[in-house]
Design a protein around this motif. Structure first.
Motif: not given
Length: 154
Positions: A117-139
């Protein structure tokens, strides 16, 4: 399910010295246990956080241990990395409540659920590099396709 975390519980576990490419958080649901962390004996501890690639082991007496592996380049991995002082390779939990002084989790709830829950709500989760976000969504899409195919054969 969080793609950055692998967590499980083990009882009566005695793990030989090993290392991972992830951060690892280990804590006891019962009594203390013994561990070797970076070739240093740590007796009568309730858990620890160890950096990736640091040799460690666990010896416990029939306790239930939670083991949480965290991807180091994930948002929560970056946060975990910030907990360490310069040159520090592991953080032992000397008392049962030490985990709560290091991690922003609710002491009244299940630690794994609270950490997720902390991870999901955390401010850190919005700081992902766009390339990593794309890979995560693809996976996630591939996982969904695989699960759909597996369920169609049942």
């Amino acid at each position: 399910m969080n793609p950055f975390i692998l967590s499980f519980k083990a009882k009566g576990m005695n793990a030989a010295i090993h290392k991972h490419s992830a951060f690892q958080i280990v804590y006891s649901h019962g009594d203390f246990f013994h561990s070797t962390l970076d070739n240093q004996d740590n007796k009568n501890i309730f858990g620890f956080i160890v950096k990736p690639h640091i040799p460690h082991s666990c010896r416990e007496n029939n306790n239930v241990l939670s083991i949480i592996n965290i991807e180091p380049f994930s948002p929560i991995g970056v946060f975990i990395s910030s907990l360490f002082k310069t040159g520090e390779k592991y953080i032992p939990f000397i008392t049962k409540n030490d985990i709560f002084s290091y991690l922003p989790i609710d002491s009244t709830k299940n630690i794994e659920n609270s950490l997720n829950k902390t991870i999901i709500e955390s401010q850190y989760s919005s700081n992902l590099d766009e390339r990593i976000s794309t890979i995560i969504n693809y996976m996630a899409l591939i996982k969904e396709i695989i699960l759909t195919n597996v369920n169609s054969y049942k």
